[in-house]
Design an enzyme around this catalytic site. Structure first.
Site, PDB file in Angstrom:
ATOM      1  N   HIS A  26      -2.463  -7.667  -9.939  1.00  0.00           N
ATOM      2  CA  HIS A  26      -2.499  -9.031 -10.460  1.00  0.00           C
ATOM      3  C   HIS A  26      -1.232  -9.389 -11.223  1.00  0.00           C
ATOM      4  O   HIS A  26      -1.128 -10.497 -11.750  1.00  0.00           O
ATOM      5  CB  HIS A  26      -3.716  -9.224 -11.360  1.00  0.00           C
ATOM      6  N   SER A  35      -9.242  -4.638  10.474  1.00  0.00           N
ATOM      7  CA  SER A  35     -10.338  -5.503  10.917  1.00  0.00           C
ATOM      8  C   SER A  35     -10.280  -6.881  10.266  1.00  0.00           C
ATOM      9  O   SER A  35     -10.808  -7.853  10.812  1.00  0.00           O
ATOM     10  CB  SER A  35     -11.692  -4.838  10.641  1.00  0.00           C
ATOM     11  N   ARG A  48      -2.821  -8.659  -1.308  1.00  0.00           N
ATOM     12  CA  ARG A  48      -4.231  -9.048  -1.393  1.00  0.00           C
ATOM     13  C   ARG A  48      -4.936  -8.836  -0.056  1.00  0.00           C
ATOM     14  O   ARG A  48      -6.069  -8.332   0.000  1.00  0.00           O
ATOM     15  CB  ARG A  48      -4.325 -10.512  -1.828  1.00  0.00           C
ATOM     16  N   ASN A  72     -12.819 -14.349   1.862  1.00  0.00           N
ATOM     17  CA  ASN A  72     -11.543 -14.176   2.561  1.00  0.00           C
ATOM     18  C   ASN A  72     -10.905 -15.481   3.018  1.00  0.00           C
ATOM     19  O   ASN A  72      -9.777 -15.475   3.528  1.00  0.00           O
ATOM     20  CB  ASN A  72     -11.718 -13.255   3.774  1.00  0.00           C
ATOM     21  N   ASP A 105       5.570  -5.779 -12.456  1.00  0.00           N
ATOM     22  CA  ASP A 105       5.852  -5.042 -13.681  1.00  0.00           C
ATOM     23  C   ASP A 105       4.544  -4.812 -14.436  1.00  0.00           C
ATOM     24  O   ASP A 105       3.461  -5.034 -13.901  1.00  0.00           O
ATOM     25  CB  ASP A 105       6.880  -5.794 -14.543  1.00  0.00           C
ATOM     26  N   ASP A 144      -8.280  -0.518   8.469  1.00  0.00           N
ATOM     27  CA  ASP A 144      -8.367  -0.472   9.935  1.00  0.00           C
ATOM     28  C   ASP A 144      -7.947  -1.773  10.605  1.00  0.00           C
ATOM     29  O   ASP A 144      -8.147  -1.950  11.809  1.00  0.00           O
ATOM     30  CB  ASP A 144      -9.790  -0.117  10.369  1.00  0.00           C
ATOM     31  N   HIS A 183      -8.143  -6.352   0.689  1.00  0.00           N
ATOM     32  CA  HIS A 183      -9.381  -6.868   1.282  1.00  0.00           C
ATOM     33  C   HIS A 183      -9.706  -6.141   2.581  1.00  0.00           C
ATOM     34  O   HIS A 183     -10.873  -5.928   2.897  1.00  0.00           O
ATOM     35  CB  HIS A 183      -9.262  -8.372   1.524  1.00  0.00           C
ATOM     36  N   THR A 186       5.687 -13.271 -16.015  1.00  0.00           N
ATOM     37  CA  THR A 186       6.624 -12.850 -14.957  1.00  0.00           C
ATOM     38  C   THR A 186       5.878 -12.867 -13.628  1.00  0.00           C
ATOM     39  O   THR A 186       5.624 -11.817 -13.035  1.00  0.00           O
ATOM     40  CB  THR A 186       7.181 -11.435 -15.246  1.00  0.00           C
TER      41      THR A 186
END
Length: 327
Positions: free
Chosen positions: A197, A79, A65, A97, A255, A77, A69, A250
């Site tokens: 996800h 940041s 994640r 964030n 998967d 980069d 982001h 799961t």
């Protein structure tokens, strides 16, 4: 008097320049970038990743994640790794964030410390994050894919650059498609990347708006699933940390079960439900639901494409001494 250029031609010219510059930046990368300057690079990353994931099993999802982001907002980069100061509110403190997990940042810090001891001032934080993410995806059952190396770390990180540049859980499929298209990604690549996800969790505040949208908890949810979510999230306003697995079947395995869940009403976010409800994306959901190998192939290709989006090379970047602060 010279004729005024047409807007369409100006747009095509600007697009051509953008892709030319992107190709030039990408050409400076290579798969063996650290073979001579830091021969233990891959092993140090692998050791750090393995140790962290064993001790904190949610690290894989959190790092994936964080990587998305970082890359999707303003390019891969690093940041998003920079901490705020008294004079600057950095990307990691943008509202969207704030829920990025500490384990992901800790992993990058640990890897950076180990690499600085082995090869000082050589490996960028953005490369560390890119390879650590790949290794973690593979470690929890996902596909292996090669990662180009040599990207540099950006010196600038501002929270104001984030809003409007990251997909929100409440976005419609049309909004999602437009946002990905603006970065050169197709609807199919968007669906493939949404497969991230399959691991991780979401806080109740990110989906309860849809859960209680009409007072009955439907909103695209399987009724029994909706009831279970309402019960699980009953006290989320008092305890904002309450969360639910994105894939209830799961949750710790990479998967294709995430895609199998969606037609059954077992998706968690509004954006998940939209993928199976929209005629433009449903065929890809169905494809990946029945063919895990195809999902893995397309996810790997999309991640490789994402990994070079907006990269910084040459004078546009640096190799940070610490990943949470520009030099």
């Amino acid at each position: 008097m010279a004729p005024t250029p047409r807007p369409t031609l100006l747009l095509l010219f600007a697009s051509s320049i953008f892709f030319y510059l992107a190709a030039v930046s990408e050409s400076k990368l290579s798969y063996n970038y650290y073979d001579k300057s830091c021969p233990k690079f891959a092993q140090i990353i692998q050791d750090t990743v393995t140790d962290k994931q064993i001790k904190s099993p949610t690290t894989a999802a959190g790092t994936l994640r964080l990587y998305f982001h970082d890359c999707f907002a303003n390019g891969c980069d690093g940041s998003a790794l920079i901490s705020s100061t008294a004079f600057n509110r950095a990307e990691r403190d943008a509202d969207i964030n704030l829920s990025l997990p500490g384990d992901a940042f800790d992993l990058v810090t640990r890897a950076k410390v180990a690499l600085e001891l082995a090869c000082p001032n050589t490996v960028s934080c953005s490369d560390i994050l890119a390879v650590a993410t790949r290794d973690l995806v593979t470690m929890v059952g996902g596909p292996f894919y090669s990662v180009l190396l040599g990207r540099l770390d950006y010196r600038v990180s501002k929270s104001s650059a984030v809003p409007g540049n990251l997909p929100l859980p409440s976005m419609s499929t049309s909004q999602m498609i437009d946002m990905f298209a603006a970065r050169g990604f197709s609807a199919q690549e968007m669906v493939a990347l949404s497969g991230a996800h399959t691991i991780g969790f979401s806080h109740c505040k990110e989906f309860t708006g849809q859960l209680y949208s009409n007072g009955t908890g439907s909103g695209g949810y399987n009724p029994r699933f909706a009831q279970a979510l309402q019960k699980a999230c009953a006290n989320y306003k008092k305890d904002p940390s309450i969360s639910v697995f994105n894939d209830i079947m799961t949750p710790n395995k990479f998967d294709n079960v995430y895609y199998q869940n969606l037609p059954k009403g077992l998706g968690l976010l509004a954006s998940d439900h939209g993928l199976v409800a929209d005629a433009r994306t449903r065929p890809f959901v169905e494809l990946y639901a029945r063919d895990q190998n195809k999902f893995f192939q397309d996810f790997a290709k999309a991640m490789q494409k994402l990994s070079v989006y907006g990269i910084k090379t040459g004078r546009r970047g640096e190799i940070r001494h610490r990943c949470d602060a520009a030099n």
